[in-house]
Design an enzyme around this catalytic site. Structure first.
Site, short mmCIF file in Angstrom:
data_model
loop_
_atom_site.label_atom_id
_atom_site.label_comp_id
_atom_site.label_asym_id
_atom_site.label_seq_id
_atom_site.Cartn_x
_atom_site.Cartn_y
_atom_site.Cartn_z
N ASP A 181 -25.85 -14.29 14.71
CA ASP A 181 -26.35 -13.09 14.15
C ASP A 181 -27.44 -12.66 14.70
O ASP A 181 -27.72 -11.28 15.41
CB ASP A 181 -26.41 -13.08 12.78
CG ASP A 181 -24.94 -12.76 12.16
OD1 ASP A 181 -23.98 -12.42 12.89
OD2 ASP A 181 -24.82 -12.86 10.71
N LYS A 195 -30.43 -30.32 13.35
CA LYS A 195 -31.60 -30.39 12.71
C LYS A 195 -31.81 -32.08 12.33
O LYS A 195 -31.95 -32.59 11.40
CB LYS A 195 -31.72 -29.89 11.39
CG LYS A 195 -32.97 -29.83 10.44
CD LYS A 195 -34.02 -29.02 11.26
CE LYS A 195 -35.09 -28.89 10.36
NZ LYS A 195 -36.36 -28.51 11.01
N ASP A 240 -23.49 -19.62 12.52
CA ASP A 240 -23.55 -18.18 11.70
C ASP A 240 -24.67 -17.52 11.74
O ASP A 240 -24.53 -16.23 12.25
CB ASP A 240 -23.12 -18.47 10.23
CG ASP A 240 -22.82 -17.25 9.44
OD1 ASP A 240 -22.65 -16.27 10.31
OD2 ASP A 240 -22.65 -17.53 8.28
N ASP A 288 -34.58 -24.78 14.10
CA ASP A 288 -35.74 -23.70 13.95
C ASP A 288 -36.60 -23.43 15.19
O ASP A 288 -36.99 -22.24 15.36
CB ASP A 288 -36.77 -24.23 12.88
CG ASP A 288 -37.18 -26.16 13.05
OD1 ASP A 288 -36.26 -26.44 14.06
OD2 ASP A 288 -37.88 -26.39 12.48
N TYR A 321 -19.59 -24.90 4.66
CA TYR A 321 -18.72 -23.74 4.22
C TYR A 321 -17.39 -24.24 3.94
O TYR A 321 -16.76 -23.65 3.07
CB TYR A 321 -18.61 -23.10 5.48
CG TYR A 321 -19.66 -22.02 5.73
CD1 TYR A 321 -20.72 -21.97 5.08
CD2 TYR A 321 -19.66 -21.05 6.84
CE1 TYR A 321 -21.98 -21.23 5.43
CE2 TYR A 321 -20.80 -20.42 7.27
CZ TYR A 321 -22.01 -20.26 6.57
OH TYR A 321 -23.17 -19.76 6.85
#
Length: 356
Positions: A251, A191, A247, A223, A142
């Site tokens: 959520d 990851k 992020d 994942d 980001y």
């Protein structure tokens, strides 16, 4: 105590929910003899409309010169086609960066009164949902370099994702210190089977874990984490991860608790000053109708009391009042169920104050 709070009501339902939170803060101030001084500033879409930028210089200066910031929500379809350099969300990124707020703490806690609202099976919900996602907030993709170029007659977009050792180590410390105040379990999400940034992330996290021998530490791929959050959320205590993964996972975590309108969050850095906000968006489709749920914002104010103002008693008072109101059967539209009493945004705020 005297505390100065910068208020960003923002867009959509922001003004409605922040107003109710301010009433609760005032009631706490009166009860415990504190003085809370507000300095309200424009940021987000409303600032674009007024000043041509999502974060005027004066607004940023007041965020940098206060004891903490309370935010409602920014953005909406109205500004979707605005220049990316001044979009509403750019204001939040700039405030976080300028204030040095590198850690976002987002609880995922299911209120027992709202267990029926969770989309998960009853057998999973009954095991309990109560964990915190610690998200690195001012690094990663980001904040990396980005570009869109034309090569071989087609557009190609690039986004750079990078992390340094010190960025990872400081968020690791936040996660482990948070776990010490909870159930002493940290799961680091990455990851590492694909990304170099994740391999460095895992190496630094494992090194830092050695400084916290009292904390149980585990690595988990992102994942798998996404699957485990809906399969067995009770296994989690503190999840720590990088910006983009955090992020997405936070959520997901918020939705299994039944309503996104109930969840607060805090953004912290070095020192006690932070920015506090509910995790939901500006919900322009219901703005001005007095039906928004202010509880996430009110609980954000409670987090401010605890983490920035060292007012644990006051924070617990607010949380207890919320539980009392829910136990009495009062619900806003988003958490309404059969047999309960529907109330407006302002009525919910008034009820919480009455139960302080």
């Amino acid at each position: 105590m005297n505390k100065t709070i910068t208020i960003i009501k923002g867009d959509g339902i922001g003004p409605e929910i922040v107003t109710e939170a301010m009433k609760v803060i005032d009631a706490i101030g009166q009860k415990y003899r504190h003085q809370f001084i507000y300095q309200e500033v424009a940021a987000g879409g409303n600032a674009i409309d007024q000043y041509g930028t999502s974060l005027p210089k004066e607004s940023l200066e007041k965020c940098l010169n206060c004891d903490s910031v309370l935010l409602g929500a920014v953005g909406g379809p109205k500004w979707d086609k605005t220049d990316p350099s001044i979009r509403p969300e750019k204001a939040l990124l700039s405030i976080r960066s300028e204030m040095g707020l590198y850690a976002n703490l987002r609880p995922a806690k299911l209120f027992p009164q709202l267990s029926e609202a969770s989309p998960l099976k009853e057998s999973i919900v009954n095991q309990g949902i109560d964990f915190v996602v610690v998200r690195e907030l001012i690094g990663g993709v980001y904040f990396g370099k980005r570009s869109t170029t034309t090569e071989n007659n087609e557009l190609i977009a690039r986004d750079e994702m990078s992390y340094s050792e010190h960025e990872i180590k400081r968020i690791a410390k936040i996660a482990f210190e948070t776990a010490r105040k909870r159930n002493k379990n940290v799961i680091s999400v990455d990851k590492a089977n694909v990304l170099d940034t994740s391999r460095l992330w895992r190496r630094v996290m494992e090194q830092t874990a050695k400084d916290y021998p009292d904390i149980q530490y585990t690595n988990m791929l992102v994942d798998n984490t996404a699957m485990q959050i809906v399969k067995c959320p009770s296994q989690f205590d503190v999840i720590v991860t990088e910006n983009m993964f955090g992020d997405i996972l936070s959520d997901e975590a918020s939705m299994i608790t039944g309503s996104i309108g109930m969840i607060p969050s805090s953004s912290l850095g070095n020192g006690t000053r932070g920015m506090y906000e509910p995790i939901h968006g500006s919900a322009p489709d219901i703005a001005g109708q007095n039906i928004a749920n202010p509880i996430g914002t009110i609980l954000s104010a409670a987090m401010m009391m605890k983490y920035s103002f060292d007012m644990a008693r006051e924070s617990e008072n607010i949380e207890a009042a919320v539980h009392s109101v829910l136990n009495q059967g009062y619900r806003t539209t988003d958490i309404m169920s059969s047999g309960k009493i529907k109330v407006s945004c302002t009525e919910m705020g008034k009820l919480i104050i009455e139960n302080l």
